[in-house]
Write an enzyme that holds these catalytic residues in place. Structure first.
Site, short mmCIF file in Angstrom:
data_model
loop_
_atom_site.label_atom_id
_atom_site.label_comp_id
_atom_site.label_asym_id
_atom_site.label_seq_id
_atom_site.Cartn_x
_atom_site.Cartn_y
_atom_site.Cartn_z
CG HIS A 141 -2.08 -0.73 1.42
ND1 HIS A 141 -1.53 -2.10 1.47
CD2 HIS A 141 -3.22 -1.13 1.56
CE1 HIS A 141 -2.59 -3.56 1.48
NE2 HIS A 141 -3.67 -2.61 0.80
CB SER B 89 -2.76 4.67 2.34
OG SER B 89 -2.87 3.39 1.51
N GLY C 291 -4.08 -3.88 11.32
CA GLY C 291 -4.06 -3.81 10.28
C GLY C 291 -6.22 -3.91 9.78
N GLY D 85 -11.10 6.31 6.33
CA GLY D 85 -11.56 5.66 5.66
C GLY D 85 -11.89 4.84 7.33
CE LYS E 267 -5.05 5.75 -0.62
NZ LYS E 267 -6.79 4.21 -0.63
CD GLU F 133 -20.33 -5.14 25.20
OE1 GLU F 133 -20.98 -5.59 25.89
OE2 GLU F 133 -20.40 -4.60 23.98
CG PHE G 78 -22.71 -9.70 25.84
CD1 PHE G 78 -23.63 -9.90 25.05
CD2 PHE G 78 -23.31 -8.53 26.82
CE1 PHE G 78 -25.08 -9.65 25.43
CE2 PHE G 78 -24.67 -8.37 27.49
CZ PHE G 78 -25.43 -9.06 27.07
#
Length: 619
Positions: free
Chosen positions: A33, A36, A119, A152, A242, A362, A387
């Site tokens: 990437h 990015s 990641g 994002g 970007k 949680e 949960f």
């Protein structure tokens, strides 16, 4: 240090070098990437040269800052930073994403400067908040936590759990650097370059926000300095492009996750290769002083329960945890706003300074626990078993990171009664068994629960303890021991016809079934498989050889739980018995605990019927 004291020409050259090395790494790998990475290069150059306090030669220095790449796919940039800091050679970039390389596609602690694997987007900020909390509240040190986030991932709900948690705790040592480059994987993000939209939302959670041009080093420097002076957590919202600096991919859709089309042209466009080395400001070395250095609780006196009395295993867990708090000053307990049910309230009452309320969040509960573990504390985090599924990805990544966590799920199975299926953890054993190097424990009574609670605190890796809501008889005396990986044979003889394997609530049903079968002349061995992972292979294989028939009974779906653990243990055995699995097959509704066990076909009478059927079928 501040960029004000750094040569701006050098800083511009450093930014270009980070971009060049990011392009090189992805080109060598043929994947990655780089776009990015290019957008955030200026942000990281200023941080590395002027604001990060880190000793690359002494990674265990407790005074070091922490840098997390929540946008973990930007590893070409992270590894380029390591090259600039002299921690990684420029030539090692050739092995980026290669088999056996420590420069993996996303960061992992295979590198000593990486705290946790990232990641899976939306996790870094929550973990950073946990580290920052440890620094302010428990370590009482002045390090800072820097988290590089992508715009994002701000669509992830876990990010907003982290923003609210950090704002509520006023984690002034936490800075989120948001790379607002407008483009996600498949196209524009929800808010594009509208940094004001993000600022309004984040500020609502009590954060200080700064909107900047993410390619202007003066603005970046000023923002970081402002963050250091704030009495609240700070979000630096940096508008970037970007693929910055490479015309073929700059602000271009469809370029995500790919090497640039022509690396040689891109490198030339960026000014060519260079070998700048940054002397990253290292803090003075400080001796570790966290309570974990005090030992592992040799003076621990866990609660003792009288045989025959009725005590819920969740109560025994809570009382054992409170007792452990006196002998283990490294313990920190976290809960998700159900401490009165999980019984972590007992610990809170006796050790309020080491209790963290995460409320009904949680994912942040798990993230905070991971952050505390990074700083050397021993976290116990508890909520309803059902949960934990909300936070499963955090737990999965904690296992990838090799982080030591003690997790507890209460109110498991249909035996909780009338609350219905939304509250019933029926998948948890399978979920936790599936995790890398995990330990899964399911005690049946108060004494075994107290022992296993203490044992799991000293066991490595990811540990999960399942507790039961209702009161159950105390089966074991206080002299019994419960090693992880073991089991208990509660009934046996040389003439046993069948073995019943159970854990937790079903142990009591198995014992009652054995008594009923005895009246019919059928001798049943009963195994309490309290350690579901690792499982006691030797005892199970011996039972298979001795009796030739096994019935497993569990308060769980049939997939991946106790029964499958038993079958896995028998794989490759020279003697394969006839096996019948009893588990919850139908979706439960509301009923009493006894009715639930009956309806699910896992009560004593159902076990008796299963044994009869198995003996009839097997002759």
């Amino acid at each position: 240090m501040s960029v004000a004291t750094v040569d701006h020409d050098m800083l511009s050259a450093l930014s270009r070098q980070l971009r060049v090395d990011a392009v090189r790494a992805a080109d060598y790998a043929g994947s990655g990437h780089p776009t990015s990475s290019l957008s955030a290069a200026d942000l990281m150059a200023v941080l590395l040269a002027g604001h990060l306090s880190y000793d690359f030669e002494a990674t265990q220095n407790p005074a070091n800052d922490h840098l997390l790449f929540s946008k973990g796919h930007a590893t070409p940039l992270l590894y380029a930073m390591y090259v600039a800091a002299g921690a990684v050679s420029s030539e090692e970039l050739r092995w980026y994403r290669s088999s056996g390389s420590r420069l993996q596609g996303h960061p992992t602690p295979a590198l000593p400067w990486v705290d946790v694997a990232t990641g899976s987007l939306g996790q870094g900020l929550g973990i950073g908040a946990g580290i920052a909390l440890a620094g302010l509240r428990f370590d009482r040190r002045d390090f800072r936590v820097w988290v590089l986030c992508g715009d994002g991932e701000l669509a992830e709900g876990s990010m907003w759990e982290a923003f609210e948690f950090a704002g509520h705790e006023r984690l002034r040592n936490l800075t989120a650097i948001v790379d607002v480059n407008r483009l996600g994987q498949r196209g524009p993000t929800r808010h594009g370059w509208d940094t004001a939209a993000y600022a309004r939302r984040i500020a609502a959670f009590g954060w200080h926000t700064v909107e900047i041009d993410g390619h202007d080093v003066d603005q970046i420097d000023a923002a970081y300095a402002e963050a250091a002076e704030s009495d609240r957590p700070t979000a630096v919202l940096a508008r970037t492009r970007k693929g910055k600096g490479v015309r073929a991919v700059e602000d271009a859709e469809g370029a995500h996750g790919k090497p640039v089309p022509d690396a040689e042209t891109a490198i030339a466009e960026l000014g060519g290769r260079s070998a700048i080395r940054v002397d990253v400001a290292a803090p003075e070395y400080e001796q570790p002083t966290r309570p974990a250095d005090a030992g592992t609780g040799s003076n621990l006196a866990i609660p003792v329960y009288e045989q025959g009395h009725d005590v819920s295993t969740r109560t025994a867990f809570g009382q054992a945890l409170a007792a452990m708090g006196h002998a283990r000053p490294d313990l920190v307990v976290l809960d998700g706003e159900v401490s009165d049910s999980t019984r972590t309230s007992y610990f809170e009452a006796e050790h309020p300074d080491r209790f963290v309320e995460c409320y009904i969040a949680e994912q942040q509960l798990a993230a905070t626990a991971v952050g505390l573990a990074v700083r050397g504390w021993t976290p116990f985090a508890a909520t309803f078993a059902a949960f934990w599924s909300r936070a499963y990805d955090f737990v999965r990544m904690a296992a990838v990171s090799g982080v030591g966590l003690c997790l507890v799920g209460s109110h498991a199975g249909v035996s909780i009664g009338a609350d219905g299926p939304s509250q019933m953890g029926l998948e948890d054993l399978a979920a936790f068994r599936a995790l890398w190097r995990s330990t899964v424990l399911y005690p049946c009574d108060a004494n075994s629960t107290a022992h296993l609670t203490a044992a799991m605190s000293e066991h490595p890796g990811l540990r999960y303890l399942r507790t039961t809501r209702g009161e159950v008889p105390v089966v074991y005396g206080p002299e019994e021991t419960f090693p992880i990986g073991g089991s208990k044979v509660l009934r046996s003889s040389a003439a046993d016809d069948v073995t019943i394997v159970a854990a937790g609530i079903t142990v009591h049903e198995a014992l009652r079934a054995a008594e009923l079968l005895d009246d019919e002349g059928v001798r049943a061995r009963v195994v309490d498989l309290y350690s579901v992972k690792p499982v006691d292979v030797a005892t199970l294989r011996q039972a298979a050889a001795d009796t030739g028939r096994l019935v497993t009974v569990e308060d769980h779906w049939p997939q991946g739980g106790l029964g499958d653990a038993v079958l896995d243990a028998l794989t490759g055995s020279t003697v394969m018995p006839a096996v019948l699995k009893l588990a919850v097959l139908a979706l439960p509704g509301s009923a009493t605990p006894a009715e639930q066990l009956c309806h699910a076909g896992i009560d004593a009478d159902s076990v008796v019927d299963a044994v009869r059927d198995l003996m009839s079928e097997s002759g």
